[in-house]
Design an enzyme around this catalytic site. Structure first.
Site, short mmCIF file in Angstrom:
data_model
loop_
_atom_site.label_atom_id
_atom_site.label_comp_id
_atom_site.label_asym_id
_atom_site.label_seq_id
_atom_site.Cartn_x
_atom_site.Cartn_y
_atom_site.Cartn_z
N GLN A 1 54.14 33.89 43.17
CA GLN A 1 53.43 32.72 42.67
C GLN A 1 54.40 31.62 42.27
OE1 GLN A 1 51.20 30.06 42.11
NE2 GLN A 1 49.89 31.85 42.29
N ARG B 1 53.46 28.69 40.61
CA ARG B 1 53.11 28.09 39.31
C ARG B 1 53.66 28.94 38.19
NH1 ARG B 1 48.28 28.42 40.02
NH2 ARG B 1 47.70 26.38 40.82
N SER C 1 32.55 27.03 34.91
CA SER C 1 31.94 26.63 36.18
C SER C 1 31.58 27.85 37.03
CB SER C 1 32.90 25.72 36.95
OG SER C 1 32.40 25.42 38.24
N GLY D 1 29.22 30.44 40.25
CA GLY D 1 29.95 31.40 41.05
C GLY D 1 31.22 30.82 41.64
N GLU E 1 44.90 32.03 42.59
CA GLU E 1 45.20 32.68 41.32
C GLU E 1 44.28 32.22 40.19
OE1 GLU E 1 49.17 33.48 38.64
OE2 GLU E 1 48.66 31.41 39.14
N ARG F 1 41.22 30.97 40.31
CA ARG F 1 39.86 31.50 40.48
C ARG F 1 39.80 32.97 40.09
NH1 ARG F 1 39.83 29.97 46.42
NH2 ARG F 1 41.85 29.08 45.88
N ARG G 1 48.59 21.63 46.66
CA ARG G 1 47.76 21.32 45.50
C ARG G 1 48.43 20.23 44.67
NH1 ARG G 1 43.88 25.10 44.59
NH2 ARG G 1 43.70 24.45 42.43
N ALA G 2 47.68 19.67 43.74
CA ALA G 2 48.20 18.53 42.95
C ALA G 2 48.51 18.91 41.51
CB ALA G 2 47.18 17.39 42.97
#
Length: 300
Positions: A53, A55, A69, A74, A95, A97, A132-133
């Site tokens: 990973q 991050r 959310s 779902g 990750e 989610r 991704r941002a």
């Protein structure tokens, strides 16, 4: 696909499917992907974290928002996993989610299964994260660094895989030259990407560290940091009042042009001007800076 799409758009459009083939029936007891390509509902507890990973940290507040959310609607986008031993899976992408689903006690999560080696999984994870941002500048810099060191990617290849501009890739890689204390400040949000770029013009690690501490103490803006760095690079311009014109004979317009070039390029620039004629000297310290400079000049 529309023939008018640019190469950059195509690189992004390939997404995860461009990196790995869809899974065939594995030798492990883990179930395989259906021929239709529909994701499976896999028990959350059967999925292990991704050791590759990119991050370094997860924003807990945003994770709670995502969990709320998911509890309401779902998991909209399936995660991506690969089968491992004993009927378990290892996370490749998704990750947040997965963590959010765990935090609210969901029993299963929609997941697409891929067959992937360790190397493929690492590459896929890094590239997916870079698209991704929500990575901070240092996380992005280290991700690009891993692609360069572990996969021998060139800057051009990294740009193509992530859909980024090559000059942006080069600028992120330059952050890895910052002293570790300064990298930590960037990662913590105490210094922005703009601050870091300005500080890199100093080159000497001790000088960069000293300047970064002063920027933090005085809460300097990026523009103020750029001016401060230029003062360190050209101490003669800081002379008092009547001596300034003697020490720095450059026309004010030429001086402003020089400073703008240095801010834009992140490199030391000298302009020798005599009655409207002269030369511009741009100094670089390695081939990466040179390649980036050539690309920027060619693009403009």
């Amino acid at each position: 696909m529309n023939s008018q799409e640019t190469p950059k758009r195509r690189a992004l459009g390939k997404g995860l499917d461009s990196l790995l083939p869809r899974a065939q029936a594995p030798a492990t007891p883990a179930p395989t992907v259906e021929a239709t390509g529909r994701p499976l509902e896999i028990p959350v507890g059967q999925i292990d974290a991704n050791p590759y990973q990119t991050r370094a940290s997860v924003n807990e507040e945003k994770l709670k928002e995502l969990a709320a959310s998911i509890a309401a609607t779902g998991v909209v986008q399936p995660i991506v996993v690969r089968p491992t031993a004993n009927g378990r899976y290892q996370l490749i992408a998704g990750e947040r989610r997965w963590l959010a689903s765990k935090s609210i006690g969901k029993e299963t999560i929609p997941a697409v299964v891929r067959q992937a080696s360790n190397e493929q999984s690492m590459e896929m994870t890094i590239v997916e994260n870079l698209q991704r941002a929500d990575l901070n500048p240092m996380e992005q810099a280290r991700a690009y660094g891993r692609l360069a060191q572990e996969f021998k990617f060139t800057q051009e290849q990294m740009a193509q895989r992530t859909g980024k501009d090559r000059a942006s890739v080069a600028n992120f890689l330059r952050l890895l030259r910052l002293p570790m204390e300064v990298q930590a400040k960037v990662e913590a949000g105490e210094l922005s990407f703009g601050h870091a770029r300005a500080l890199l013009a100093l080159e000497n690690p001790e000088t960069i560290l000293m300047a970064a501490r002063k920027v933090g103490v005085l809460s300097l803006s990026v523009r103020q940091t750029e001016s401060y760095v230029q003062g360190l690079l050209h101490p003669e311009t800081k002379a008092k009042g009547e001596q300034k014109a003697i020490i720095d004979p450059l026309d004010p317009n030429v001086r402003e042009a020089r400073d703008r070039l240095q801010r834009s390029l992140g490199l030391k620039v000298k302009i020798e001007d005599k009655n409207g004629r002269g030369r511009v000297v741009i100094e670089y310290s390695n081939l990466e800076d040179f390649d980036t400079l050539v690309e920027m000049l060619d693009r403009n």
